[in-house]
Design an enzyme around this catalytic site. Structure first.
Site, mmCIF file in Angstrom:
data_model
loop_
_atom_site.group_PDB
_atom_site.id
_atom_site.type_symbol
_atom_site.label_atom_id
_atom_site.label_comp_id
_atom_site.label_asym_id
_atom_site.label_seq_id
_atom_site.Cartn_x
_atom_site.Cartn_y
_atom_site.Cartn_z
ATOM 1 N N ASP A 1 0.847 -1.189 0.000
ATOM 2 C CA ASP A 1 0.000 0.000 0.000
ATOM 3 C C ASP A 1 0.888 1.248 0.000
ATOM 4 O O ASP A 1 1.911 1.311 0.673
ATOM 5 C CB ASP A 1 -0.911 -0.001 1.240
ATOM 6 C CG ASP A 1 -2.077 0.957 1.077
ATOM 7 O OD1 ASP A 1 -3.226 0.491 0.928
ATOM 8 O OD2 ASP A 1 -1.841 2.194 1.107
ATOM 9 N N ASN B 1 -12.875 -3.548 2.252
ATOM 10 C CA ASN B 1 -13.828 -2.450 2.365
ATOM 11 C C ASN B 1 -14.751 -2.470 1.146
ATOM 12 O O ASN B 1 -14.304 -2.754 0.032
ATOM 13 C CB ASN B 1 -13.086 -1.113 2.456
ATOM 14 C CG ASN B 1 -12.237 -1.020 3.718
ATOM 15 O OD1 ASN B 1 -12.614 -1.534 4.763
ATOM 16 N ND2 ASN B 1 -11.084 -0.368 3.612
ATOM 17 N N GLY C 1 -16.139 2.146 3.721
ATOM 18 C CA GLY C 1 -14.907 2.926 3.673
ATOM 19 C C GLY C 1 -14.067 2.686 2.443
ATOM 20 O O GLY C 1 -12.864 2.978 2.426
ATOM 21 N N GLN C 2 -14.676 2.166 1.376
ATOM 22 C CA GLN C 2 -13.918 1.911 0.147
ATOM 23 C C GLN C 2 -13.655 3.227 -0.586
ATOM 24 O O GLN C 2 -14.577 4.007 -0.813
ATOM 25 C CB GLN C 2 -14.708 0.960 -0.762
ATOM 26 C CG GLN C 2 -13.944 0.553 -2.014
ATOM 27 C CD GLN C 2 -14.684 -0.502 -2.841
ATOM 28 O OE1 GLN C 2 -15.854 -0.819 -2.569
ATOM 29 N NE2 GLN C 2 -14.004 -1.046 -3.834
ATOM 30 N N HIS D 1 -10.205 -5.050 -3.671
ATOM 31 C CA HIS D 1 -8.877 -5.303 -3.104
ATOM 32 C C HIS D 1 -9.005 -5.839 -1.685
ATOM 33 O O HIS D 1 -9.880 -5.418 -0.940
ATOM 34 C CB HIS D 1 -7.994 -4.050 -3.128
ATOM 35 C CG HIS D 1 -8.638 -2.820 -2.565
ATOM 36 N ND1 HIS D 1 -9.568 -2.081 -3.270
ATOM 37 C CD2 HIS D 1 -8.502 -2.202 -1.373
ATOM 38 C CE1 HIS D 1 -9.965 -1.051 -2.540
ATOM 39 N NE2 HIS D 1 -9.350 -1.097 -1.368
ATOM 40 N N HIS E 1 -7.071 -5.845 1.797
ATOM 41 C CA HIS E 1 -5.967 -5.272 2.591
ATOM 42 C C HIS E 1 -5.424 -6.357 3.515
ATOM 43 O O HIS E 1 -6.200 -7.097 4.136
ATOM 44 C CB HIS E 1 -6.468 -4.168 3.522
ATOM 45 C CG HIS E 1 -6.907 -2.903 2.873
ATOM 46 N ND1 HIS E 1 -6.080 -1.793 2.785
ATOM 47 C CD2 HIS E 1 -8.085 -2.541 2.326
ATOM 48 C CE1 HIS E 1 -6.769 -0.807 2.212
ATOM 49 N NE2 HIS E 1 -7.977 -1.229 1.925
HETATM 50 P P1 5GP Z 1 -9.811 1.457 0.343
HETATM 51 O O1 5GP Z 1 -9.975 2.678 1.193
HETATM 52 O O2 5GP Z 1 -10.451 1.624 -1.002
HETATM 53 O O3 5GP Z 1 -10.179 0.186 1.028
HETATM 54 O O4 5GP Z 1 -8.245 1.329 0.137
HETATM 55 C C1 5GP Z 1 -7.548 1.874 -0.936
HETATM 56 C C2 5GP Z 1 -6.085 1.752 -0.594
HETATM 57 O O5 5GP Z 1 -5.351 1.975 -1.753
HETATM 58 C C3 5GP Z 1 -5.597 2.779 0.444
HETATM 59 O O6 5GP Z 1 -5.011 2.095 1.548
HETATM 60 C C4 5GP Z 1 -4.583 3.609 -0.325
HETATM 61 O O7 5GP Z 1 -3.485 3.989 0.471
HETATM 62 C C5 5GP Z 1 -4.172 2.661 -1.443
HETATM 63 N N1 5GP Z 1 -3.763 3.339 -2.661
HETATM 64 C C6 5GP Z 1 -4.430 4.328 -3.313
HETATM 65 N N2 5GP Z 1 -3.760 4.702 -4.417
HETATM 66 C C7 5GP Z 1 -2.660 3.909 -4.470
HETATM 67 C C8 5GP Z 1 -1.564 3.821 -5.403
HETATM 68 O O8 5GP Z 1 -1.472 4.525 -6.411
HETATM 69 N N3 5GP Z 1 -0.604 2.889 -5.131
HETATM 70 C C9 5GP Z 1 -0.673 2.060 -4.024
HETATM 71 N N4 5GP Z 1 0.333 1.191 -3.865
HETATM 72 N N5 5GP Z 1 -1.682 2.140 -3.140
HETATM 73 C C10 5GP Z 1 -2.660 3.047 -3.360
#
Ligand code: 5GP
Ligand code: ZN
Length: 115
Positions: free
Chosen positions: A30, A88, A94-95, A101, A103
């Site tokens: 991440d 998420n 919280g997505q 994806h 985590h």
């Molecule tokens: P969500 O909030 O959708 O569950 O998580 C999205 C995750 O993607 C976040 O933890 C954020 O830090 C990560 N993320 C967003 N953009 C990028 C990116 O360009 N590269 C990487 N490696 N992680 C990303």
């Protein structure tokens, strides 16, 4: 999908710190880690969230994502103390990136319940 950041990562158009890839899935660290270990496991194909995995092969894909997530968690040193596996989904979940994806967070004790 052309404006999806994780599709661009899967296509190699945006760099990432890759942990694993094959024809179907990809894992990478991440960009904003919330724990000493924090990586994501994604399908290569654009699936918006876990509630859109109902088509053919959806159950197998989810199984593969989770199985690879735990394998990599062990490889990343979380085998003894454990880790958190999180998906998420949509706004209440919280997505923020609308490409499915998983985590994986570890390397420190994590609080519960979420805020
Ligand atoms: P969500 O909030 O959708 O569950 O998580 C999205 C995750 O993607 C976040 O933890 C954020 O830090 C990560 N993320 C967003 N953009 C990028 C990116 O360009 N590269 C990487 N490696 N992680 C990303
Ligand atoms: Zn996508």
């Amino acid at each position: 999908m052309s404006d999806c950041i994780f599709c661009k990562i899967a296509a190699g158009e945006i760099p990432c710190r890759k942990l694993y890839e094959d024809d179907e899935i990809l894992a990478f660290h991440d960009a904003v880690p919330q724990a000493p270990v924090h990586f994501l496991v994604i399908p290569r194909g654009h699936i918006r969230n876990i509630m859109e995995t109902g088509g053919p092969g959806g159950a197998a894909l989810l199984g593969r994502l989770l199985y690879k997530a735990q394998e990599l968690a062990v490889e990343q040193g979380c085998g003894e103390r454990g880790a958190r596996f999180v998906i998420n989904c949509k706004s209440d979940g919280g997505q923020t990136v609308d490409h499915l994806h998983v985590h994986v967070l570890g390397g420190r004790p994590l609080g519960w319940p979420p805020g």
